[in-house]
Design a protein around this motif. Structure first.
Motif, PDB file in Angstrom:
ATOM      1  N   TYR A 175     -24.176  62.958  26.132  1.00  0.00           N
ATOM      2  CA  TYR A 175     -25.190  63.935  25.746  1.00  0.00           C
ATOM      3  C   TYR A 175     -25.255  64.005  24.231  1.00  0.00           C
ATOM      4  O   TYR A 175     -24.243  64.278  23.568  1.00  0.00           O
ATOM      5  N   ALA A 176     -26.430  63.743  23.681  1.00  0.00           N
ATOM      6  CA  ALA A 176     -26.585  63.725  22.224  1.00  0.00           C
ATOM      7  C   ALA A 176     -27.377  64.925  21.753  1.00  0.00           C
ATOM      8  O   ALA A 176     -28.331  65.346  22.415  1.00  0.00           O
ATOM      9  N   TYR A 177     -26.956  65.507  20.659  1.00  0.00           N
ATOM     10  CA  TYR A 177     -27.739  66.573  20.014  1.00  0.00           C
ATOM     11  C   TYR A 177     -27.418  66.570  18.534  1.00  0.00           C
ATOM     12  O   TYR A 177     -26.405  66.025  18.114  1.00  0.00           O
ATOM     13  N   GLN A 178     -28.301  67.173  17.735  1.00  0.00           N
ATOM     14  CA  GLN A 178     -28.063  67.207  16.290  1.00  0.00           C
ATOM     15  C   GLN A 178     -26.884  68.153  16.002  1.00  0.00           C
ATOM     16  O   GLN A 178     -27.022  69.342  16.250  1.00  0.00           O
ATOM     17  N   PHE A 179     -25.701  67.724  15.532  1.00  0.00           N
ATOM     18  CA  PHE A 179     -25.351  66.343  15.260  1.00  0.00           C
ATOM     19  C   PHE A 179     -23.990  66.066  15.890  1.00  0.00           C
ATOM     20  O   PHE A 179     -22.981  66.027  15.203  1.00  0.00           O
ATOM     21  N   ASP A 180     -23.961  65.937  17.167  1.00  0.00           N
ATOM     22  CA  ASP A 180     -22.689  65.658  17.843  1.00  0.00           C
ATOM     23  C   ASP A 180     -22.956  65.039  19.221  1.00  0.00           C
ATOM     24  O   ASP A 180     -24.103  64.924  19.638  1.00  0.00           O
ATOM     25  N   TRP A 181     -21.851  64.677  19.861  1.00  0.00           N
ATOM     26  CA  TRP A 181     -21.941  64.101  21.201  1.00  0.00           C
ATOM     27  C   TRP A 181     -21.077  64.921  22.154  1.00  0.00           C
ATOM     28  O   TRP A 181     -20.080  65.517  21.744  1.00  0.00           O
ATOM     29  N   ARG A 182     -21.446  64.933  23.425  1.00  0.00           N
ATOM     30  CA  ARG A 182     -20.572  65.455  24.467  1.00  0.00           C
ATOM     31  C   ARG A 182     -20.551  64.415  25.591  1.00  0.00           C
ATOM     32  O   ARG A 182     -21.544  63.726  25.815  1.00  0.00           O
ATOM     33  N   ALA A 183     -19.404  64.365  26.280  1.00  0.00           N
ATOM     34  CA  ALA A 183     -19.322  63.511  27.465  1.00  0.00           C
ATOM     35  C   ALA A 183     -19.211  64.422  28.675  1.00  0.00           C
ATOM     36  O   ALA A 183     -18.606  65.487  28.600  1.00  0.00           O
ATOM     37  N   ARG A 184     -19.837  64.027  29.786  1.00  0.00           N
ATOM     38  CA  ARG A 184     -19.708  64.830  31.008  1.00  0.00           C
ATOM     39  C   ARG A 184     -19.234  63.927  32.136  1.00  0.00           C
ATOM     40  O   ARG A 184     -19.844  62.900  32.427  1.00  0.00           O
ATOM     41  N   TYR A 185     -18.106  64.318  32.728  1.00  0.00           N
ATOM     42  CA  TYR A 185     -17.535  63.569  33.854  1.00  0.00           C
ATOM     43  C   TYR A 185     -17.843  64.301  35.137  1.00  0.00           C
ATOM     44  O   TYR A 185     -17.770  65.535  35.178  1.00  0.00           O
ATOM     45  N   SER A 186     -18.180  63.534  36.169  1.00  0.00           N
ATOM     46  CA  SER A 186     -18.361  64.185  37.466  1.00  0.00           C
ATOM     47  C   SER A 186     -16.973  64.528  37.987  1.00  0.00           C
ATOM     48  O   SER A 186     -16.013  63.821  37.699  1.00  0.00           O
ATOM     49  N   GLY A 187     -16.862  65.627  38.721  1.00  0.00           N
ATOM     50  CA  GLY A 187     -15.551  66.054  39.218  1.00  0.00           C
ATOM     51  C   GLY A 187     -15.133  65.295  40.467  1.00  0.00           C
ATOM     52  O   GLY A 187     -15.468  64.123  40.629  1.00  0.00           O
ATOM     53  N   GLU A 188     -14.436  66.001  41.350  1.00  0.00           N
ATOM     54  CA  GLU A 188     -13.909  65.416  42.591  1.00  0.00           C
ATOM     55  C   GLU A 188     -15.012  64.766  43.437  1.00  0.00           C
ATOM     56  O   GLU A 188     -14.805  63.732  44.056  1.00  0.00           O
ATOM     57  N   ASP A 189     -16.205  65.390  43.446  1.00  0.00           N
ATOM     58  CA  ASP A 189     -17.289  64.893  44.293  1.00  0.00           C
ATOM     59  C   ASP A 189     -17.928  63.602  43.773  1.00  0.00           C
ATOM     60  O   ASP A 189     -18.793  63.029  44.443  1.00  0.00           O
ATOM     61  N   ASN A 226     -15.274  66.708  24.469  1.00  0.00           N
ATOM     62  CA  ASN A 226     -15.731  66.217  23.165  1.00  0.00           C
ATOM     63  C   ASN A 226     -14.963  64.967  22.727  1.00  0.00           C
ATOM     64  O   ASN A 226     -14.912  64.628  21.551  1.00  0.00           O
ATOM     65  N   GLU A 227     -14.338  64.316  23.705  1.00  0.00           N
ATOM     66  CA  GLU A 227     -13.743  62.998  23.485  1.00  0.00           C
ATOM     67  C   GLU A 227     -14.137  62.145  24.670  1.00  0.00           C
ATOM     68  O   GLU A 227     -14.290  62.664  25.776  1.00  0.00           O
ATOM     69  N   LEU A 228     -14.297  60.850  24.430  1.00  0.00           N
ATOM     70  CA  LEU A 228     -14.679  59.975  25.525  1.00  0.00           C
ATOM     71  C   LEU A 228     -13.468  59.132  25.919  1.00  0.00           C
ATOM     72  O   LEU A 228     -13.059  58.251  25.176  1.00  0.00           O
ATOM     73  N   HIS A 229     -12.865  59.467  27.061  1.00  0.00           N
ATOM     74  CA  HIS A 229     -11.731  58.679  27.551  1.00  0.00           C
ATOM     75  C   HIS A 229     -12.239  57.718  28.619  1.00  0.00           C
ATOM     76  O   HIS A 229     -12.972  58.126  29.520  1.00  0.00           O
ATOM     77  N   MET A 282     -22.366  61.885  12.924  1.00  0.00           N
ATOM     78  CA  MET A 282     -22.514  62.144  14.359  1.00  0.00           C
ATOM     79  C   MET A 282     -21.691  61.109  15.128  1.00  0.00           C
ATOM     80  O   MET A 282     -22.124  59.972  15.309  1.00  0.00           O
ATOM     81  N   GLN A 283     -20.503  61.489  15.529  1.00  0.00           N
ATOM     82  CA  GLN A 283     -19.613  60.529  16.175  1.00  0.00           C
ATOM     83  C   GLN A 283     -18.672  61.217  17.153  1.00  0.00           C
ATOM     84  O   GLN A 283     -18.423  62.416  17.056  1.00  0.00           O
ATOM     85  N   MET A 284     -18.179  60.448  18.105  1.00  0.00           N
ATOM     86  CA  MET A 284     -17.207  60.976  19.071  1.00  0.00           C
ATOM     87  C   MET A 284     -16.147  59.910  19.285  1.00  0.00           C
ATOM     88  O   MET A 284     -16.463  58.723  19.432  1.00  0.00           O
ATOM     89  N   LYS A 285     -14.897  60.361  19.299  1.00  0.00           N
ATOM     90  CA  LYS A 285     -13.793  59.417  19.453  1.00  0.00           C
ATOM     91  C   LYS A 285     -13.786  58.840  20.874  1.00  0.00           C
ATOM     92  O   LYS A 285     -14.025  59.568  21.840  1.00  0.00           O
ATOM     93  N   ILE A 286     -13.536  57.539  20.990  1.00  0.00           N
ATOM     94  CA  ILE A 286     -13.413  56.905  22.303  1.00  0.00           C
ATOM     95  C   ILE A 286     -11.960  56.468  22.463  1.00  0.00           C
ATOM     96  O   ILE A 286     -11.406  55.832  21.559  1.00  0.00           O
ATOM     97  N   ILE A 287     -11.368  56.815  23.591  1.00  0.00           N
ATOM     98  CA  ILE A 287     -10.001  56.369  23.847  1.00  0.00           C
ATOM     99  C   ILE A 287      -9.993  55.536  25.129  1.00  0.00           C
ATOM    100  O   ILE A 287     -10.310  56.052  26.209  1.00  0.00           O
ATOM    101  N   VAL A 288      -9.681  54.272  24.981  1.00  0.00           N
ATOM    102  CA  VAL A 288      -9.552  53.405  26.159  1.00  0.00           C
ATOM    103  C   VAL A 288      -8.077  53.355  26.514  1.00  0.00           C
ATOM    104  O   VAL A 288      -7.237  53.047  25.663  1.00  0.00           O
ATOM    105  N   GLU A 289      -7.753  53.694  27.758  1.00  0.00           N
ATOM    106  CA  GLU A 289      -6.348  53.797  28.157  1.00  0.00           C
ATOM    107  C   GLU A 289      -6.195  53.355  29.612  1.00  0.00           C
ATOM    108  O   GLU A 289      -7.177  53.008  30.265  1.00  0.00           O
ATOM    109  N   SER A 290      -4.961  53.401  30.096  1.00  0.00           N
ATOM    110  CA  SER A 290      -4.728  52.995  31.483  1.00  0.00           C
ATOM    111  C   SER A 290      -5.348  54.026  32.429  1.00  0.00           C
ATOM    112  O   SER A 290      -5.587  55.174  32.044  1.00  0.00           O
ATOM    113  N   GLU A 291      -5.598  53.615  33.670  1.00  0.00           N
ATOM    114  CA  GLU A 291      -6.203  54.503  34.669  1.00  0.00           C
ATOM    115  C   GLU A 291      -5.366  55.790  34.830  1.00  0.00           C
ATOM    116  O   GLU A 291      -5.930  56.884  34.908  1.00  0.00           O
TER     117      GLU A 291
END
Ligand SMILES: [Cu+2]
Length: 357
Positions: free
Chosen positions: A171-185, A218-221, A325-334
């Motif tokens: 989700y982008a807006y002036q001036f930041d990003w948000r990530a949204r994860y679907s839950g259990e469903d 506010n972080e993208l894992h 306008m940036q958001m940290k991305i962390i790539v990690e194990s499952e």
């Protein structure tokens, strides 16, 4: 009055120049002022043509050597390997053709520069030659375009049924990003810009049960080696989700959902410890330390040591703070990804926390 006098002075200055140019013209009356180039002119122009192309090629070589450190490392995503190959093949072809044609153009301008005694050769046409220089570019270009189309289709083929992809909203807006994860469903709740109110900055539909367990962060894992499908929305203006290390970029357009998918293959940790990055970070920190010395001397705070992180950047100039306008991305194990996601509150929890306040 001052303005009037200034204008008079400028006008007089202009007249003076005009008169002086007339004197100059008179004094040069005897020299050759023919509009036709003579051998001396042709010699100079021919040599300049040759010098210019040599200068261009030297500049190109210099830039390749000097700015080599700005190149990205090998792609950290699966499709990025194909993307890089297409890019490399196209660039190598373009370079070869450019060096040959541009070089010949300038060299011939020099070699066949005008001479008084030269006579032009009348050469009507040559079918064989024309056939050759038409058919070769046709075959090469058609091959390149078809190869490009196949690569494009592979990269843009977003199949939600294929395997077990992770679906994340950006989700982008002036001036930041948000990530949204679907839950259990495993289903993202509905959202609309009309529902934006208070802490509900993403405009989630409160009546939609799918949205209750969504998690806004506010972080993208991202788990490594699992396909991620990004669904992108913008709150205000046109943004662009840019993740250069994963060779990914997609416009984020208000009023619609755009998509992109990739599989990250290199964790943040692995990238940080790679030979390429260790070397690069060392150079950056060396520069920062030198800068820090000056800052401390000037009474400012020293710069922190830099450590590598992936970032999601905005690549459309969307306003004054676009650069930040940036958001940290962390790539990690499952497992690490799952453990992190557990610590994040759901949208429902956020809502009830606000209600109890
Ligand atoms: Cu932006």
């Amino acid at each position: 009055m001052t303005v009037f006098l200034t204008l008079v002075v400028i006008a007089l200055f202009g007249i003076t120049l005009w008169q002086m140019s007339k004197i100059l013209k008179l004094s040069q009356a005897k020299t050759d002022n023919s509009q036709v180039a003579n051998d001396k002119d042709n010699n100079l122009q021919g040599k300049l043509m040759l010098a210019f192309v040599i200068f261009l090629y030297l500049l190109t070589i210099y830039c390749f050597v000097q700015y080599d450190s700005y190149f990205l490392p090998e792609s950290a995503s699966e499709h990025g390997v194909d993307y890089d190959r297409l890019m490399l093949i196209s660039m190598v072809l373009i370079m070869i053709v450019q060096i040959l044609t541009q070089g010949l153009l300038h060299f011939f301008s020099y070699k066949y520069r005008g001479k008084k005694e030269n006579k032009a050769l009348f050469f009507a046409d040559n079918d064989k030659l024309e056939f050759i220089w038409t058919i070769i570019p046709v075959i090469v270009l058609a091959g390149l375009i078809i190869y490009g189309l196949f690569t494009w289709t592979d990269i843009m083929n977003i199949d939600e049924e294929d395997g077990d992809p992770l679906i994340v909203e950006l989700y982008a807006y002036q001036f930041d990003w948000r990530a949204r994860y679907s839950g259990e469903d495993n289903e993202l709740g509905k959202a609309n810009v009309r529902y934006i109110e208070g802490i509900n900055t993403l405009g989630l539909d409160v009546s939609d049960t799918y949205g209750k367990d969504d998690k806004i962060t506010n972080e993208l894992h991202l788990p490594v080696n699992r396909k991620v499908i990004f669904k992108m929305r913008s709150q205000d203006v046109l943004h662009s989700a840019y993740m250069p290390f994963f060779r990914a970029q997609m416009n984020v357009v208000p009023g619609m959902i755009t998509e992109f998918a990739y599989t990250p293959t290199v964790t943040s940790e692995e990238m940080r410890n790679s030979e390429f990055m260790v070397e690069k970070v060392a150079t950056i920190n060396k520069i920062r330390r030198e800068k820090s010395k000056k800052l401390v001397a000037a009474g400012d705070e020293a710069l922190e040591e830099y450590t590598f992180e992936y970032y999601l950047l905005c690549n459309k100039i969307c306003g004054v703070s676009h650069y930040n306008m940036q958001m940290k991305i962390i790539v990690e194990s499952e497992e690490d990804y799952k453990a992190w996601l557990k610590t994040q509150p759901t949208f429902g929890e956020q809502l009830s926390a606000q209600a109890s306040n």
